[in-house]
Design a protein around this motif. Sequence first.
Motif, PDB file in Angstrom:
ATOM      1  N   ILE A  45      55.690  31.664  59.055  1.00  0.00           N
ATOM      2  CA  ILE A  45      54.554  31.184  58.015  1.00  0.00           C
ATOM      3  C   ILE A  45      54.028  32.660  57.471  1.00  0.00           C
ATOM      4  O   ILE A  45      54.180  33.552  57.879  1.00  0.00           O
ATOM      5  N   ASP A  46      53.634  32.404  56.271  1.00  0.00           N
ATOM      6  CA  ASP A  46      52.749  33.503  55.512  1.00  0.00           C
ATOM      7  C   ASP A  46      51.724  33.946  56.181  1.00  0.00           C
ATOM      8  O   ASP A  46      50.929  33.065  56.897  1.00  0.00           O
ATOM      9  N   ALA A  47      51.052  35.116  56.398  1.00  0.00           N
ATOM     10  CA  ALA A  47      50.129  35.655  57.111  1.00  0.00           C
ATOM     11  C   ALA A  47      48.644  35.451  56.254  1.00  0.00           C
ATOM     12  O   ALA A  47      47.895  36.343  55.849  1.00  0.00           O
ATOM     13  N   THR A  48      48.413  34.182  56.244  1.00  0.00           N
ATOM     14  CA  THR A  48      47.297  33.498  55.342  1.00  0.00           C
ATOM     15  C   THR A  48      46.530  32.438  56.313  1.00  0.00           C
ATOM     16  O   THR A  48      47.339  31.718  56.804  1.00  0.00           O
ATOM     17  N   ILE A  49      45.219  32.495  56.404  1.00  0.00           N
ATOM     18  CA  ILE A  49      44.708  31.423  57.046  1.00  0.00           C
ATOM     19  C   ILE A  49      45.049  30.022  56.412  1.00  0.00           C
ATOM     20  O   ILE A  49      45.292  29.061  57.224  1.00  0.00           O
ATOM     21  N   GLU A  50      45.298  29.898  55.107  1.00  0.00           N
ATOM     22  CA  GLU A  50      45.705  28.670  54.417  1.00  0.00           C
ATOM     23  C   GLU A  50      46.985  28.176  54.962  1.00  0.00           C
ATOM     24  O   GLU A  50      47.419  26.807  55.370  1.00  0.00           O
ATOM     25  N   ALA A  51      47.958  28.914  55.354  1.00  0.00           N
ATOM     26  CA  ALA A  51      49.323  28.681  55.719  1.00  0.00           C
ATOM     27  C   ALA A  51      49.359  28.371  57.077  1.00  0.00           C
ATOM     28  O   ALA A  51      49.951  27.353  57.380  1.00  0.00           O
ATOM     29  N   LEU A  52      48.493  28.913  57.775  1.00  0.00           N
ATOM     30  CA  LEU A  52      48.113  28.486  59.104  1.00  0.00           C
ATOM     31  C   LEU A  52      47.711  27.023  59.489  1.00  0.00           C
ATOM     32  O   LEU A  52      48.163  26.352  60.346  1.00  0.00           O
ATOM     33  N   GLU A  53      46.430  27.015  58.751  1.00  0.00           N
ATOM     34  CA  GLU A  53      46.023  25.604  58.614  1.00  0.00           C
ATOM     35  C   GLU A  53      46.797  24.656  58.138  1.00  0.00           C
ATOM     36  O   GLU A  53      46.865  23.437  58.866  1.00  0.00           O
ATOM     37  N   ALA A  54      47.691  24.828  57.201  1.00  0.00           N
ATOM     38  CA  ALA A  54      48.769  23.741  57.047  1.00  0.00           C
ATOM     39  C   ALA A  54      49.847  23.506  57.934  1.00  0.00           C
ATOM     40  O   ALA A  54      50.496  22.544  58.012  1.00  0.00           O
ATOM     41  N   SER A  55      50.110  24.405  58.886  1.00  0.00           N
ATOM     42  CA  SER A  55      51.333  24.354  59.492  1.00  0.00           C
ATOM     43  C   SER A  55      50.866  24.046  61.126  1.00  0.00           C
ATOM     44  O   SER A  55      51.870  23.340  61.710  1.00  0.00           O
ATOM     45  N   ILE A  56      49.706  24.153  61.304  1.00  0.00           N
ATOM     46  CA  ILE A  56      49.482  24.001  62.966  1.00  0.00           C
ATOM     47  C   ILE A  56      48.938  22.464  63.159  1.00  0.00           C
ATOM     48  O   ILE A  56      48.381  21.823  62.462  1.00  0.00           O
ATOM     49  N   ASP A  57      49.498  21.931  64.284  1.00  0.00           N
ATOM     50  CA  ASP A  57      49.034  20.603  64.675  1.00  0.00           C
ATOM     51  C   ASP A  57      49.231  20.437  66.194  1.00  0.00           C
ATOM     52  O   ASP A  57      49.526  21.698  67.047  1.00  0.00           O
ATOM     53  N   GLU A  58      49.098  19.480  66.734  1.00  0.00           N
ATOM     54  CA  GLU A  58      49.459  19.210  68.237  1.00  0.00           C
ATOM     55  C   GLU A  58      50.911  19.318  68.621  1.00  0.00           C
ATOM     56  O   GLU A  58      51.257  19.140  69.851  1.00  0.00           O
ATOM     57  N   THR A  59      51.843  19.688  67.673  1.00  0.00           N
ATOM     58  CA  THR A  59      53.204  20.167  68.082  1.00  0.00           C
ATOM     59  C   THR A  59      53.484  21.451  68.166  1.00  0.00           C
ATOM     60  O   THR A  59      54.434  21.814  68.659  1.00  0.00           O
ATOM     61  N   VAL A  60      52.666  22.153  67.829  1.00  0.00           N
ATOM     62  CA  VAL A  60      52.788  23.581  68.223  1.00  0.00           C
ATOM     63  C   VAL A  60      52.478  24.121  69.461  1.00  0.00           C
ATOM     64  O   VAL A  60      51.039  23.967  69.971  1.00  0.00           O
ATOM     65  N   ALA A  61      53.272  24.849  70.093  1.00  0.00           N
ATOM     66  CA  ALA A  61      53.278  25.433  71.542  1.00  0.00           C
ATOM     67  C   ALA A  61      52.178  26.809  71.350  1.00  0.00           C
ATOM     68  O   ALA A  61      51.253  27.013  72.376  1.00  0.00           O
ATOM     69  N   ALA A  62      52.578  27.583  70.309  1.00  0.00           N
ATOM     70  CA  ALA A  62      52.145  28.982  70.507  1.00  0.00           C
ATOM     71  C   ALA A  62      52.296  29.631  69.164  1.00  0.00           C
ATOM     72  O   ALA A  62      52.952  29.317  67.951  1.00  0.00           O
ATOM     73  N   LEU A  63      51.487  30.531  68.698  1.00  0.00           N
ATOM     74  CA  LEU A  63      51.247  31.273  67.544  1.00  0.00           C
ATOM     75  C   LEU A  63      51.446  32.711  68.143  1.00  0.00           C
ATOM     76  O   LEU A  63      50.719  33.100  68.887  1.00  0.00           O
ATOM     77  N   PHE A  64      52.484  33.529  67.597  1.00  0.00           N
ATOM     78  CA  PHE A  64      52.670  34.815  67.928  1.00  0.00           C
ATOM     79  C   PHE A  64      52.021  35.658  66.730  1.00  0.00           C
ATOM     80  O   PHE A  64      52.603  35.520  65.553  1.00  0.00           O
ATOM     81  N   VAL A  65      51.269  36.656  66.883  1.00  0.00           N
ATOM     82  CA  VAL A  65      50.809  37.622  65.777  1.00  0.00           C
ATOM     83  C   VAL A  65      50.743  38.898  66.107  1.00  0.00           C
ATOM     84  O   VAL A  65      50.482  39.122  67.450  1.00  0.00           O
TER      85      VAL A  65
END
Length: 422
Positions: free
Chosen positions: A178-198
């Motif tokens: 995903i793009d490195a923006t808070i908006e992109a993260l908000e739009a992508s993250i939900d209960e199916t996500v195990a982890a975010l790498f940054v």
Amino acid sequence: MSEQMNDMHADGQQADWQRGIEEDMLRNLAMPLMQLVRGEGSSVWDSEGNRYLDFLSGIAVLSLGHAHPVFVEAVSSQAATLAHVSNYFSTPPQIALARTIKRLAETGPEGRVYFCNSGTEANEAAFKLARLHGGGTRSRILTLNRSFHGRTMGALALTGQPALHEPFAPMVPGVEHIDATIEALEASIDETVAALFVEPIQGEAGVLPLPQGFLQAARELTERHGALLIIDEIQTGAGRTGAWFGFQHSGITPDAITLAKGLGGGFPIGALVTYGRASELFSPGSHGSTFGGNPLATHVAGAVLGEIERAGLVQNAAERGVQMREAIEAIGSPLVENVRGAGLLLGVALTAPVAKQVLAAAQAHGLIVNAPGENILRIAPALTIGDAEIAEFAQKLAAALADVQRAHAAEAAPAAATEETA
Ligand SMILES: *Cc1c(COP(=O)(O)O)cnc(C)c1O
């Protein structure tokens, strides 16, 4: 040896290493810039006896510079004591290093450490940590576009660079970039996500910092949706950015960090460090590495961290970083757009796509830096640098920029003239 014989000897060596690269090495790399034979502090020498000021330090690896007495002593004494035993056994340096890392990374008592041999392996371990956390129901892993997490298949899948994936498809499934923006993260993250790498700063992408507030938002969002926040500190860790670890500038606590590069000061070692409940995910037999955590590597890394702490090199990285930035800006080159990064991980954005030319000119003036993109220089000297190294760096970079500026201006002028007559 006469000077002439010396030259002949050097020419012979030069031809021989080029033949070696062409005939004996697998062709996975571009032609190396030169062959280096010796280093001391921030200096390296090539096979022809030329000295260079090394402001890349093996890509942010040589925390103490070349051949630092503490490093030399640590390698020698531990090699003579106990180098390797396998993971059927534990050794004192391994436990000592784990404790030091827990203290510096502020994990608290729940923190745990896994040792491996490189950055990509640390991220492989973190990938498995994310899968264990996902437990079959959280199948998605998020990472950022332009990120770099390593070259093995898992870490490559995490890496947000499609061009690197393409020849090796299919990729390990489940990773989304995903793009490195808070908006992109908000739009992508939900209960199916195990982890975010940054990465706190995307080093390979050209020393790109995260947007203001991104890590804090990432912490908040991953916590809210029950995903792990895994911070790749492989390039930014071990004091490089003027904090022990890059995430510490942001005041958050991650679930895990991965380390390598500067941790061993030139000795190969990587680590996965877990926080809180993430520390309980692995169980006996779920992961391992033959070399990982051997007494030689862990003793050397312990000595390197010890020297960084004793000599105040984290603070030095912070202060010298500011000084470097001022020195680069003071050159006043029209080729310099801006200087970014933190501590002693700096990117110099150029106003034209001439990074390769600047690199070559710098090398001709006896300076080693690096160009992760066509209009960006990466500068990552040893954390030990002082006034003398910075003065020499500024003088050499100024000369290189002036050379390229002259060539660039000469090139631009006839082109403009042609345009007018056309
Ligand atoms: C260098 C790097 C890696 C890969 O480390 P290797 O030791 O080359 O496998 C992973 N992530 C980041 C951020 C890096 O800079």
